[in-house]
Design an enzyme around this catalytic site. Structure first.
Site, PDB file in Angstrom:
ATOM      1  N   ASP A 122      56.160  20.364  39.900  1.00  0.00           N
ATOM      2  CA  ASP A 122      56.261  21.045  41.068  1.00  0.00           C
ATOM      3  C   ASP A 122      54.844  21.179  41.887  1.00  0.00           C
ATOM      4  O   ASP A 122      54.024  20.651  41.281  1.00  0.00           O
ATOM      5  CB  ASP A 122      56.156  22.661  40.348  1.00  0.00           C
TER       6      ASP A 122
ATOM      7  N   ARG B 125      60.485  31.226  34.897  1.00  0.00           N
ATOM      8  CA  ARG B 125      61.189  29.843  34.938  1.00  0.00           C
ATOM      9  C   ARG B 125      60.302  28.947  34.215  1.00  0.00           C
ATOM     10  O   ARG B 125      60.567  27.811  34.119  1.00  0.00           O
ATOM     11  CB  ARG B 125      61.240  29.278  36.374  1.00  0.00           C
TER      12      ARG B 125
ATOM     13  N   PRO C 238      47.481  44.198  47.516  1.00  0.00           N
ATOM     14  CA  PRO C 238      46.771  43.113  48.245  1.00  0.00           C
ATOM     15  C   PRO C 238      45.375  42.865  48.163  1.00  0.00           C
ATOM     16  O   PRO C 238      44.967  41.914  48.620  1.00  0.00           O
ATOM     17  CB  PRO C 238      47.068  43.673  49.780  1.00  0.00           C
TER      18      PRO C 238
ATOM     19  N   GLU D 285      49.237  54.159  49.483  1.00  0.00           N
ATOM     20  CA  GLU D 285      47.915  53.598  49.500  1.00  0.00           C
ATOM     21  C   GLU D 285      47.385  52.830  48.020  1.00  0.00           C
ATOM     22  O   GLU D 285      46.391  52.327  48.194  1.00  0.00           O
ATOM     23  CB  GLU D 285      46.878  54.301  50.059  1.00  0.00           C
TER      24      GLU D 285
END
Ligand code: ADE
Length: 269
Positions: free
Chosen positions: A172, A157, A88, A115
């Site tokens: 897209d 993809r 994150p 963590e």
């Protein structure tokens, strides 16, 4: 493309056997190798974590198993992979990064639990490899495996021959090109009437120019509603006269620098 994924939950990566990625593997377009980090532990309990230096909550992944696993994987191939570390605290995973990673012949993913991984592992391989710490969004998951599934699907993809229709990722949302900076608008298929709801007439007209214009107007409406930040950031040179008309109708106007900002509530809904 070769992908190595090192994890303490190999079963979490089972979805990579399904659908688009599964088929690309079966066709030999993707060589996916999933490794159990615990195979590089040497104690009875296959320990991969320990308490953090300096105190604090949670556990930290020990460097030794990661080092042994990564050394063995690196020695098993030619050249140097790009190492992708889901966290994150990483840089945002974007379509642009997906395109860039899809051009590498070899990626190694290191999804962590707890963590995170002892920092020295990132430093050690950062000296030898292109290491990317990447976040899939501003929320905290229990581990990096779901982010790996997300990233592998976005990357796979884009590989040549993996999508049935090569044109289908050109417009897209977020793909570079004419529709860059706009979200894709709505789509419809048969039947022409469902529960009393019909198809926008223009889509049945066969008039390609009008259809393209309608799609672009719908893209502006959806972007205005869901991601106004994309319009604020967009290069106004990409907007033609008709674009400017729909933007004005949605309550946008160019500022002194030419970039668009919202002026009022929309004139049309
Ligand atoms: N690990 C936990 N949360 C994550 C996130 N948002 N992106 C990437 N890796 C993560």
């Amino acid at each position: 493309m070769r992908l190595d994924i090192v994890t303490i939950f190999p079963e979490y990566l089972e979805p990579l056997n399904v659908s688009l990625v599964g088929k690309a593997r079966a066709r030999g377009q993707l060589d996916v190798r999933i490794h159990d980090l615990r195979e590089w532990t040497h104690d009875k309990h296959h320990t991969v974590d320990d308490t953090p230096y300096g105190g604090g909550p949670g556990m930290v992944m020990k460097p030794e198993p990661w080092g042994e696993a990564l050394d063995e994987i690196l020695a098993s191939g030619d050249g140097r992979p790009v190492m992708v570390v889901p966290t994150p605290s990483g840089a945002p995973f974007t379509q642009q990064l997906a395109v860039e990673l899809s051009e590498a012949p070899w990626l190694v993913f290191t999804p962590a639990r707890y963590e995170g991984i002892d920092r020295r592992v990132i430093e050690e391989y950062g000296d030898r490899l292109d290491v990317r710490e990447v976040s899939i969004g501003d929320y905290v998951l229990a581990g990096g495996e779901a982010p790996v599934l997300v990233m592998v699907e976005a990357i796979a993809r884009l590989l040549p021959g993996v999508l049935g229709n090569a044109a289908s990722h050109q417009d897209d949302s977020f793909a570079p090109g004419a529709m860059a900076d706009l979200l894709e608008g709505p789509v419809y298929t048969k039947p022409p009437e469902w529960r009393g709801r019909t198809i926008p007439e223009v889509l049945l007209s066969g008039h390609h120019g009008k259809i393209a214009r309608w799609r672009r107007d719908e893209a502006f409406r959806r972007t205005d509603r869901n991601r106004p930040d994309l319009i604020e950031r967009a290069d106004p040179a990409a907007f033609d006269k008709k674009d400017r008309e729909i933007l004005a109708a949605l309550g946008w106007a160019p500022g002194t620098d030419g970039r668009f900002g919202r002026t009022s509530e929309a004139v049309e809904e």
